[in-house]
Design a protein around this motif. Structure first.
Motif, mmCIF file in Angstrom:
data_model
loop_
_atom_site.group_PDB
_atom_site.id
_atom_site.type_symbol
_atom_site.label_atom_id
_atom_site.label_comp_id
_atom_site.label_asym_id
_atom_site.label_seq_id
_atom_site.Cartn_x
_atom_site.Cartn_y
_atom_site.Cartn_z
ATOM 1 N N ASN A 31 35.759 27.542 44.385
ATOM 2 C CA ASN A 31 34.537 28.293 44.110
ATOM 3 C C ASN A 31 34.297 28.438 42.613
ATOM 4 O O ASN A 31 35.211 28.749 41.851
ATOM 5 C CB ASN A 31 34.629 29.702 44.705
ATOM 6 C CG ASN A 31 34.858 29.694 46.200
ATOM 7 O OD1 ASN A 31 34.440 28.792 46.903
ATOM 8 N ND2 ASN A 31 35.539 30.724 46.676
ATOM 9 N N PRO A 96 39.122 30.330 47.667
ATOM 10 C CA PRO A 96 38.781 31.021 48.912
ATOM 11 C C PRO A 96 40.036 31.405 49.672
ATOM 12 O O PRO A 96 41.080 30.767 49.551
ATOM 13 C CB PRO A 96 37.970 29.967 49.687
ATOM 14 C CG PRO A 96 38.438 28.659 49.147
ATOM 15 C CD PRO A 96 38.768 28.908 47.704
ATOM 16 N N GLY A 97 39.922 32.477 50.444
ATOM 17 C CA GLY A 97 41.009 32.876 51.316
ATOM 18 C C GLY A 97 42.214 33.420 50.614
ATOM 19 O O GLY A 97 43.314 33.411 51.168
ATOM 20 N N GLY A 99 42.602 36.445 50.013
ATOM 21 C CA GLY A 99 42.811 37.795 50.512
ATOM 22 C C GLY A 99 42.201 38.855 49.636
ATOM 23 O O GLY A 99 42.191 40.010 49.982
ATOM 24 N N GLY A 100 41.720 38.463 48.484
ATOM 25 C CA GLY A 100 41.148 39.456 47.597
ATOM 26 C C GLY A 100 39.897 38.994 46.913
ATOM 27 O O GLY A 100 39.265 39.741 46.201
ATOM 28 N N ASN A 101 39.552 37.736 47.110
ATOM 29 C CA ASN A 101 38.350 37.209 46.478
ATOM 30 C C ASN A 101 38.307 37.447 44.984
ATOM 31 O O ASN A 101 37.244 37.659 44.426
ATOM 32 C CB ASN A 101 37.081 37.807 47.113
ATOM 33 C CG ASN A 101 36.904 37.383 48.555
ATOM 34 O OD1 ASN A 101 37.668 36.586 49.060
ATOM 35 N ND2 ASN A 101 35.910 37.926 49.194
ATOM 36 N N GLU A 102 39.479 37.467 44.325
ATOM 37 C CA GLU A 102 39.489 37.708 42.888
ATOM 38 C C GLU A 102 38.786 36.583 42.174
ATOM 39 O O GLU A 102 39.054 35.401 42.414
ATOM 40 C CB GLU A 102 40.911 37.826 42.354
ATOM 41 C CG GLU A 102 40.968 38.041 40.834
ATOM 42 C CD GLU A 102 42.375 38.262 40.325
ATOM 43 O OE1 GLU A 102 43.317 38.230 41.128
ATOM 44 O OE2 GLU A 102 42.512 38.472 39.101
ATOM 45 N N GLN A 103 37.887 36.947 41.286
ATOM 46 C CA GLN A 103 37.200 35.965 40.459
ATOM 47 C C GLN A 103 37.758 36.038 39.034
ATOM 48 O O GLN A 103 37.964 37.128 38.504
ATOM 49 C CB GLN A 103 35.693 36.209 40.467
ATOM 50 C CG GLN A 103 35.072 35.946 41.831
ATOM 51 C CD GLN A 103 33.562 36.032 41.823
ATOM 52 O OE1 GLN A 103 32.921 36.032 40.772
ATOM 53 N NE2 GLN A 103 32.981 36.085 43.021
ATOM 54 N N TYR B 32 35.304 44.448 50.844
ATOM 55 C CA TYR B 32 36.211 44.307 49.712
ATOM 56 C C TYR B 32 35.535 44.943 48.520
ATOM 57 O O TYR B 32 34.367 44.642 48.229
ATOM 58 C CB TYR B 32 36.507 42.824 49.468
ATOM 59 C CG TYR B 32 37.312 42.508 48.228
ATOM 60 C CD1 TYR B 32 36.723 41.839 47.164
ATOM 61 C CD2 TYR B 32 38.658 42.843 48.137
ATOM 62 C CE1 TYR B 32 37.442 41.527 46.034
ATOM 63 C CE2 TYR B 32 39.388 42.529 46.996
ATOM 64 C CZ TYR B 32 38.778 41.870 45.960
ATOM 65 O OH TYR B 32 39.501 41.561 44.833
ATOM 66 N N TYR B 36 36.393 45.772 37.995
ATOM 67 C CA TYR B 36 36.677 44.857 36.896
ATOM 68 C C TYR B 36 36.584 45.611 35.579
ATOM 69 O O TYR B 36 35.760 46.522 35.415
ATOM 70 C CB TYR B 36 35.689 43.677 36.903
ATOM 71 C CG TYR B 36 36.036 42.609 37.911
ATOM 72 C CD1 TYR B 36 35.786 42.787 39.269
ATOM 73 C CD2 TYR B 36 36.623 41.406 37.502
ATOM 74 C CE1 TYR B 36 36.116 41.795 40.187
ATOM 75 C CE2 TYR B 36 36.950 40.419 38.415
ATOM 76 C CZ TYR B 36 36.690 40.625 39.750
ATOM 77 O OH TYR B 36 37.021 39.649 40.667
ATOM 78 N N LEU B 46 39.905 41.416 36.827
ATOM 79 C CA LEU B 46 40.186 42.303 37.952
ATOM 80 C C LEU B 46 41.198 43.361 37.556
ATOM 81 O O LEU B 46 42.259 43.068 37.015
ATOM 82 C CB LEU B 46 40.708 41.500 39.133
ATOM 83 C CG LEU B 46 41.046 42.320 40.381
ATOM 84 C CD1 LEU B 46 39.782 42.936 40.969
ATOM 85 C CD2 LEU B 46 41.744 41.450 41.424
ATOM 86 N N ALA B 49 41.653 46.745 43.403
ATOM 87 C CA ALA B 49 40.697 46.527 44.492
ATOM 88 C C ALA B 49 41.174 47.242 45.738
ATOM 89 O O ALA B 49 42.371 47.519 45.899
ATOM 90 C CB ALA B 49 40.526 45.030 44.763
ATOM 91 N N ARG B 51 40.319 47.742 50.226
ATOM 92 C CA ARG B 51 39.586 47.373 51.437
ATOM 93 C C ARG B 51 39.280 48.656 52.199
ATOM 94 O O ARG B 51 39.982 49.657 52.054
ATOM 95 C CB ARG B 51 40.410 46.396 52.270
ATOM 96 C CG ARG B 51 40.610 45.073 51.544
ATOM 97 C CD ARG B 51 40.815 43.922 52.494
ATOM 98 N NE ARG B 51 41.039 42.680 51.759
ATOM 99 C CZ ARG B 51 40.080 41.819 51.472
ATOM 100 N NH1 ARG B 51 38.832 42.072 51.807
ATOM 101 N NH2 ARG B 51 40.345 40.701 50.821
ATOM 102 N N SER B 93 31.898 43.033 48.231
ATOM 103 C CA SER B 93 31.629 41.707 48.787
ATOM 104 C C SER B 93 31.893 41.680 50.279
ATOM 105 O O SER B 93 32.638 42.497 50.819
ATOM 106 C CB SER B 93 32.466 40.643 48.088
ATOM 107 O OG SER B 93 33.775 40.602 48.612
ATOM 108 N N SER B 95 31.654 38.107 51.620
ATOM 109 C CA SER B 95 32.138 36.733 51.662
ATOM 110 C C SER B 95 32.733 36.389 50.302
ATOM 111 O O SER B 95 33.413 37.204 49.694
ATOM 112 C CB SER B 95 30.977 35.806 52.011
ATOM 113 O OG SER B 95 29.965 35.934 51.030
ATOM 114 N N GLU B 96 32.473 35.207 49.821
ATOM 115 C CA GLU B 96 33.030 34.820 48.524
ATOM 116 C C GLU B 96 32.256 35.432 47.357
ATOM 117 O O GLU B 96 32.732 35.439 46.229
ATOM 118 C CB GLU B 96 32.999 33.288 48.389
ATOM 119 C CG GLU B 96 33.636 32.546 49.533
ATOM 120 C CD GLU B 96 35.134 32.722 49.584
ATOM 121 O OE1 GLU B 96 35.723 33.113 48.565
ATOM 122 O OE2 GLU B 96 35.723 32.473 50.645
ATOM 123 N N LEU B 98 30.389 38.296 45.009
ATOM 124 C CA LEU B 98 30.495 39.699 44.626
ATOM 125 C C LEU B 98 29.132 40.229 44.213
ATOM 126 O O LEU B 98 28.360 39.520 43.569
ATOM 127 C CB LEU B 98 31.457 39.857 43.445
ATOM 128 C CG LEU B 98 32.950 39.648 43.719
ATOM 129 C CD1 LEU B 98 33.734 39.652 42.416
ATOM 130 C CD2 LEU B 98 33.475 40.715 44.659
#
Lengths: 114, 110
Positions: A31, A96-97, A99-103, B32, B36, B46, B49, B51, B93, B95-96, B98
């Motif tokens: 991504n 992806p996947g 578990g935290g979608n950290e960017q 999620y 940041y 980050l 975080a 859930r 978020s 999905s992918e 934010l």
């Protein structure tokens, strides 16, 4: 360490010019994202890509296009720069996947259009 | 449409104080909620975080409190230090992608 690099830290362009912002990541992330950051508005998503040659519009795609020919590289294109595109542009990548979608973000390119 | 609303826009706290930054979201599908931290001249990174299946998460001096029924979450910084001076963004978020809040510029005075 994940590294996201952006081609320029500062850029000054004239109205009507075509502008290319380049982003490269070295962690084999699927991504990649382009945001613009403006005071009081936070980060707004312009475009994102899940895979090579794949792209999807974000929240503010008007006036922008993108290109992803290689997995590690994601380019943002301003077809005809305008003064309202003066902003900080941030590139990010993620896997992806996780578990935290950290960017993971690059340092940003501050673009001024005069 | 701002899906994540963050407040305050700026905050000044004395060293050792506990700054609190609040966020509210609209989309109940979000699953999620990261925070940041951004220092001048750097991209955001980050910090912590959470859930929605937990109400609180602590990492060092940073704590997220989460209220699912109110659709709100907040960041608390214990024993704040001048080095914590930065801009903080909440996000959410499904999905992918934010969705970010507007950001809070935090200043910790010595």
């Amino acid at each position: 360490d994940v590294k996201v690099t952006q081609s320029s830290r500062y850029l000054v362009k004239r109205t009507g010019e075509k502008v290319f912002l380049e982003c490269v990541q070295d962690m084999d992330h699927e991504n990649m994202f382009w945001y613009r950051q403006d005071p009081g508005l936070g980060l707004r998503l312009i475009y994102f890509s899940y895979d090579v040659k794949m792209k999807e519009k974000g929240d503010i795609p008007e006036g922008y296009s993108v290109s992803r020919e290689k997995k590690e590289r994601f380019s943002l294109i301003l077809e005809s720069a305008s003064t309202n595109q003066t902003s900080m542009y941030l590139c990010a990548s993620s896997s992806p996947g996780t578990g935290g979608n950290e960017q993971y973000f690059g340092p940003g390119t501050r673009l001024t259009v005069t | 449409q701002q899906q994540v609303k963050q407040s305050p826009q700026s905050l000044i706290v004395q060293k050792g104080g506990i700054p609190i930054i609040n966020c509210a979201y609209e989309n109940t599908a979000f699953d999620y909620f990261p925070w940041y931290q951004q220092f001048p001249g750097k991209g955001p990174a980050l910090l912590i975080a959470i859930r929605p299946d937990v109400s609180e998460k602590k990492e060092g001096r940073f704590t997220i409190s989460f209220n699912k029924s109110a659709k709100q979450f907040s960041l608390h910084i214990m024993d704040s230090q001048p080095g914590d001076s930065a801009t903080y963004f909440c996000a959410a978020s499904k999905s992918e992608k934010l969705v970010f809040g507007q950001g809070t510029r935090l200043t910790i005075n010595p």
